[in-house]
Motif scaffolding. Structure first.
Motif, PDB file in Angstrom:
ATOM      1  N   GLU A 100       0.733  -1.147  -0.093  1.00 52.40           N
ATOM      2  CA  GLU A 100       0.138  -0.064   0.027  1.00 52.40           C
ATOM      3  C   GLU A 100       0.881   1.222   0.058  1.00 52.40           C
ATOM      4  N   ARG A 101       1.662   1.219   0.777  1.00 52.61           N
ATOM      5  CA  ARG A 101       2.769   2.332   1.017  1.00 52.61           C
ATOM      6  C   ARG A 101       3.508   2.542  -0.541  1.00 52.61           C
ATOM      7  N   SER A 139       3.190   5.883  -3.133  1.00 54.62           N
ATOM      8  CA  SER A 139       4.031   6.542  -3.409  1.00 54.62           C
ATOM      9  C   SER A 139       4.618   6.749  -4.816  1.00 54.62           C
ATOM     10  N   PHE A 140       4.338   5.586  -5.678  1.00 55.65           N
ATOM     11  CA  PHE A 140       4.678   5.248  -7.063  1.00 55.65           C
ATOM     12  C   PHE A 140       3.625   5.210  -7.979  1.00 55.65           C
ATOM     13  N   GLY A 141       2.470   4.952  -7.400  1.00 57.73           N
ATOM     14  CA  GLY A 141       1.183   4.544  -8.279  1.00 57.73           C
ATOM     15  C   GLY A 141       1.290   2.992  -8.584  1.00 57.73           C
ATOM     16  N   HIS A 189       5.059  -1.767  -8.891  1.00 54.82           N
ATOM     17  CA  HIS A 189       5.263  -3.244  -9.437  1.00 54.82           C
ATOM     18  C   HIS A 189       6.791  -3.102 -10.287  1.00 54.82           C
ATOM     19  N   SER A 190       6.741  -2.379 -11.012  1.00 52.23           N
ATOM     20  CA  SER A 190       7.879  -2.128 -12.057  1.00 52.23           C
ATOM     21  C   SER A 190       9.055  -2.025 -11.048  1.00 52.23           C
ATOM     22  N   ILE A 191       9.271  -1.040 -10.088  1.00 51.40           N
ATOM     23  CA  ILE A 191      10.277  -0.822  -9.234  1.00 51.40           C
ATOM     24  C   ILE A 191      10.599  -2.060  -8.569  1.00 51.40           C
ATOM     25  N   ALA A 192       9.665  -2.778  -8.102  1.00 54.97           N
ATOM     26  CA  ALA A 192       9.774  -3.919  -7.216  1.00 54.97           C
ATOM     27  C   ALA A 192      10.476  -4.948  -8.127  1.00 54.97           C
ATOM     28  N   ARG A 229      10.155  10.927  -3.478  1.00 55.02           N
ATOM     29  CA  ARG A 229       9.031  10.424  -4.097  1.00 55.02           C
ATOM     30  C   ARG A 229       8.182   9.752  -2.891  1.00 55.02           C
ATOM     31  N   VAL A 230       8.819   9.684  -1.657  1.00 55.14           N
ATOM     32  CA  VAL A 230       8.183   8.713  -0.614  1.00 55.14           C
ATOM     33  C   VAL A 230       7.561  10.353   0.343  1.00 55.14           C
ATOM     34  N   PRO A 231       6.312  10.502   0.499  1.00 55.24           N
ATOM     35  CA  PRO A 231       5.722  11.484   1.381  1.00 55.24           C
ATOM     36  C   PRO A 231       6.270  11.145   2.935  1.00 55.24           C
ATOM     37  N   SER A 232       6.413  12.209   3.571  1.00 60.54           N
ATOM     38  CA  SER A 232       6.854  12.196   4.808  1.00 60.54           C
ATOM     39  C   SER A 232       5.948  11.325   5.881  1.00 60.54           C
ATOM     40  N   SER A 233       4.651  11.274   5.401  1.00 65.02           N
ATOM     41  CA  SER A 233       3.692  10.723   6.249  1.00 65.02           C
ATOM     42  C   SER A 233       3.645   9.127   6.039  1.00 65.02           C
ATOM     43  N   LEU A 234       4.613   8.715   4.932  1.00 67.43           N
ATOM     44  CA  LEU A 234       4.704   7.163   4.871  1.00 67.43           C
ATOM     45  C   LEU A 234       6.276   6.708   5.393  1.00 67.43           C
TER      46      LEU A 234
END
Length: 66
Positions: free
Chosen positions: A8-9, A13-15, A20-23, A60-65
């Motif tokens: 979910e995070r 962060s990336f859509g 899934h491409s990054i993973a 790319r990662v919001p501070s809240s996450l």
């Protein structure tokens, strides 16, 4: 961190498609050159994987996450 929370995070962060491409495609130095998918398959803690993502993509990662 549960695996579902991790995904979910990553998707927030990336859509969905890009997450899934990054993973599958990005090798992370912090994970010993493994991809997210490889690290998960090898039993690396999802919190450790998430910290590697935050380190590699701080803008790319919001501070809240974090």
């Amino acid at each position: 961190m549960r695996l579902t929370d991790f995904w979910e995070r990553l998707e927030q962060s990336f859509g969905s498609a890009y997450a899934h491409s990054i993973a599958a495609d990005h090798s992370f130095t912090e994970l010993g050159g493994r991809t997210i998918d490889e690290a998960i398959a090898q039993g690396v803690e999802t919190a450790t994987i998430w910290r590697a993502v935050v380190t590699a993509y701080p803008d790319r990662v919001p501070s809240s996450l974090r």
